[in-house]
Motif scaffolding. Sequence first.
Motif, PDB file in Angstrom:
ATOM      1  N   ASN A  36     -12.108  10.470  17.797  1.00 50.79           N
ATOM      2  CA  ASN A  36     -12.138  11.810  17.203  1.00 50.79           C
ATOM      3  C   ASN A  36     -12.980  11.839  15.939  1.00 50.79           C
ATOM      4  OD1 ASN A  36     -10.525  13.515  18.870  1.00 50.79           O
ATOM      5  ND2 ASN A  36      -8.762  12.279  18.268  1.00 50.79           N
ATOM      6  N   ARG A  54     -15.992  14.185  14.879  1.00 51.80           N
ATOM      7  CA  ARG A  54     -15.708  15.075  13.754  1.00 51.80           C
ATOM      8  C   ARG A  54     -15.418  14.194  12.550  1.00 51.80           C
ATOM      9  NH1 ARG A  54     -16.629  20.311  12.318  1.00 51.80           N
ATOM     10  NH2 ARG A  54     -15.109  20.900  10.739  1.00 51.80           N
ATOM     11  N   PHE A  88     -12.277  14.288  10.503  1.00 51.29           N
ATOM     12  CA  PHE A  88     -11.094  14.493  11.334  1.00 51.29           C
ATOM     13  C   PHE A  88      -9.806  14.099  10.625  1.00 51.29           C
ATOM     14  CE2 PHE A  88      -8.015  12.946  14.509  1.00 51.29           C
ATOM     15  CZ  PHE A  88      -7.898  14.054  15.301  1.00 51.29           C
ATOM     16  N   GLY A 142      -4.823  20.069   8.179  1.00 51.28           N
ATOM     17  CA  GLY A 142      -5.792  19.130   8.733  1.00 51.28           C
ATOM     18  C   GLY A 142      -5.311  18.637  10.083  1.00 51.28           C
ATOM     19  N   ALA A 143      -6.208  17.947  10.796  1.00 57.93           N
ATOM     20  CA  ALA A 143      -5.857  17.485  12.139  1.00 57.93           C
ATOM     21  C   ALA A 143      -4.635  16.563  12.151  1.00 57.93           C
ATOM     22  CB  ALA A 143      -7.058  16.809  12.787  1.00 57.93           C
ATOM     23  N   ASP A 164      -1.619  18.656  12.077  1.00 64.69           N
ATOM     24  CA  ASP A 164      -1.408  19.312  13.379  1.00 64.69           C
ATOM     25  C   ASP A 164      -0.758  18.345  14.364  1.00 64.69           C
ATOM     26  OD1 ASP A 164      -2.423  21.695  12.618  1.00 64.69           O
ATOM     27  OD2 ASP A 164      -4.404  21.436  13.532  1.00 64.69           O
ATOM     28  N   ILE A 195     -11.267  18.208  20.805  1.00 71.84           N
ATOM     29  CA  ILE A 195     -12.244  17.787  19.795  1.00 71.84           C
ATOM     30  C   ILE A 195     -13.481  17.178  20.464  1.00 71.84           C
ATOM     31  CG2 ILE A 195     -12.666  16.172  17.906  1.00 71.84           C
ATOM     32  CD1 ILE A 195     -10.847  18.195  16.860  1.00 71.84           C
ATOM     33  N   GLU A 200      -6.006  25.397  17.593  1.00 69.62           N
ATOM     34  CA  GLU A 200      -5.915  24.476  16.458  1.00 69.62           C
ATOM     35  C   GLU A 200      -7.026  23.424  16.540  1.00 69.62           C
ATOM     36  OE1 GLU A 200      -1.057  24.539  15.682  1.00 69.62           O
ATOM     37  OE2 GLU A 200      -1.981  22.886  16.764  1.00 69.62           O
ATOM     38  N   GLN A 257     -10.242  22.768  13.985  1.00 66.16           N
ATOM     39  CA  GLN A 257     -10.555  21.486  13.362  1.00 66.16           C
ATOM     40  C   GLN A 257     -11.991  21.079  13.675  1.00 66.16           C
ATOM     41  OE1 GLN A 257      -8.746  20.138  11.219  1.00 66.16           O
ATOM     42  NE2 GLN A 257      -6.752  21.069  11.580  1.00 66.16           N
ATOM     43  N   LYS A 258     -12.433  21.479  14.869  1.00 60.90           N
ATOM     44  CA  LYS A 258     -13.724  21.001  15.361  1.00 60.90           C
ATOM     45  C   LYS A 258     -14.886  21.810  14.809  1.00 60.90           C
ATOM     46  CE  LYS A 258     -15.960  19.994  19.794  1.00 60.90           C
ATOM     47  NZ  LYS A 258     -15.852  20.241  21.243  1.00 60.90           N
ATOM     48  N   ASP A 262     -16.502  24.833  12.142  1.00 59.20           N
ATOM     49  CA  ASP A 262     -16.265  25.545  10.888  1.00 59.20           C
ATOM     50  C   ASP A 262     -16.676  27.002  10.991  1.00 59.20           C
ATOM     51  OD1 ASP A 262     -15.448  23.222   9.551  1.00 59.20           O
ATOM     52  OD2 ASP A 262     -17.535  22.595   9.371  1.00 59.20           O
ATOM     53  N   ALA A 297      -4.197  28.367   9.708  1.00 60.62           N
ATOM     54  CA  ALA A 297      -5.384  27.790   9.072  1.00 60.62           C
ATOM     55  C   ALA A 297      -5.814  28.618   7.864  1.00 60.62           C
ATOM     56  CB  ALA A 297      -6.520  27.688  10.078  1.00 60.62           C
TER      57      ALA A 297
END
Lengths: 342, 337
Positions: free
Chosen positions: A23, A27, A30, A42-43, A46, A295, B227, B231-232, B234, B257
């Motif tokens: 990931n 990203r 991440f 943030g991930a 989550d 992702i 979600e 995150q991936k 912007d 978010a």
Amino acid sequence: MREITRHALFWPVVALVALLAANTIYRPDFLGVTILNGHLFGAPVDILRNAAPLMLVALGMTLVIATRGIDLSVGAVVAIAGALSLSFIATSPNPGSVSTVLLAIAIALGVSLVLGVWNGFLVSVVGIQPIIATLILMTAGRGIAMLITEGQITTVTSPAFKTLGSGFWLGVPVATLVAGSVFVLVALLVRRTALGMLVESVGINPAASRLAGVKARTIVWTVFALSGLFSGLAGLILASNVMAADANNAGLFIELDAILAVVIGGTSLQGGKFSLSGTFVGVLIITTLTLTVTIVGISPLVTPLFKALVVIAVTLLQSPRIRESFAARARRRAARPEEVSV
Amino acid sequence: MARKMMRGTVAALSATALLALGACSSEQAAPSTDTSNGDEQMAEGGDELISIGFSQVGAESGWRAANTQSIQDTLTEENGFDLNFSDAQQKQENQIQAISSYIAQGVDVIAFSPVVETGWDPILQEAKAAGIPVILTDRAVDSDDDTLYESFIGSDFVLEGEMAGEWAAEQYDGEGFKVVELQGTTGSAPAIDRQQGFADAIAGSDLEVIDSQTGNFTRTEGKQVMEGFLQKHDDIDVVFAHNDDMGLGAIEAIEAAGMVPGEDIQIITIDAVKDGMQALADGKINYIVECNPLLGPDLAEIAKAVIAGEPVEKRIVVEDEAFDQEAAIAALPDRQY
């Protein structure tokens, strides 16, 4: 070094780190956690929040599997708990009040506990095989949930209830705190008292345990009851997460994810030894895997295949026989030059 | 303008449907069935009930619940029907079983919403051999022989995707907006067709779909996938969700978010179930294309025509409305589902 690689949790942790690394490649930030509106965002946050329901279900499943049982009804209990709590809140005159919400939670948890006790009764008293005994509730449970919601997706507006699934306390998701506390509580209970050992002895040989004075029937009954209770709590978190009780889809296939998490964590389906920390890592792997699909951008068409490949890789790495054959090959390769020199 | 006209016609249609229902239920008090029902379409004997076997997909969504309700409320004895309803719990074999028992019972008409598109030829041939007409609702079957059914009543999923895409292109063209898509269940007809229609409609504008992932038509998965998207990427400007439920899940993720759904990120969905319409009226969704579940009246009409031996259209497209925020506020008080 060898001791580390031999540790039962070595390969599951490697798999988790590899997933997180994959990931991070896609990203770079991440793993970054920022503070947003006074809570962590943030991930990783989550992942921890989304892992909470599965964590609870898998915790109960670990104990059940340790007694050589299995609980297929957890998904149905998840659906029933969500349906009960939201239907109660929806019909109450004051959906937003804390007392209404607490009462709804109490009712849902109470019924979940009763359902767990029912499973335990079928298995320990009537003597039905666990897979069949819990299959009954697995099939009937969703029907019960449908009856409660009258076939509709029940939705409510209740900030107090929403806190459970989406809220934060001191910046940390409430769902994570709830699941974490239950986890620590159970870990203390089974590892700091004799309970864990009794559970394992029942799993290894129920008849011998009984003859040795262990109340096997009570132990089995208790773990099924706990599994029901934890599933009910998971159902509340899932319902609160989207503020909707979906009798058809809530907790669908969560029993399979939970069994998978337990197995990845190194607990044997044969019963006996179990590892709570292993289950913890297993749950994180499964939850991270779900996020990874998004992702990395894996096409929905091949998502099931991708997940299966990761699971196969982890379970193969864990298999002692496969590891043994790898080790043997490595030894032979290391030994060969010496033979030549002699 | 065209939209307004359509809305007018649909409103008029539903008004007549309501009137008809009202008329029928007022006749309920009549002492015996032979004096009731002045319906001209009841060609056969006038007072004979049409026995109809209906096999529903299941009860998997709010949309489906409204669809079932519409069918059960329309095909009543007062309207001249004897309805035999069964729920297939999303399994084809259950539907085939239900249909063969309808054939054995010798019903006048069989209607069903096929769970999947293929594998229906043998059972439909049986129905044809028994001389029982078949009507499809909501979903089509994939068969070379289109004499196996009389008519297919349902929405045009491609058109729904197109309506969503056209509105997006009209509103946002020139801004370079980035779109993420929440797909329905992988491989299902509505998911494939809505994706197709949307892509066709925004082709030529500078809207760009940067990511697309399945949310399985459910809120929980819609939220989870959103979600991940947040995150991936912007720079998400628009979410296109294949149904309201996934859109509602996305709203939760966007709020978590720290952004404002409907403003920071625009949301377009399809279905127009009650919760979706409420979110639209609240300004959290920007546009909804309706997928009308009220197929009961159309089914009743076609069934009567088929029994009367009148020719019917092979494909009946149910008119779908579309709502923006003001339209939702206006429509919400009278929504039936």
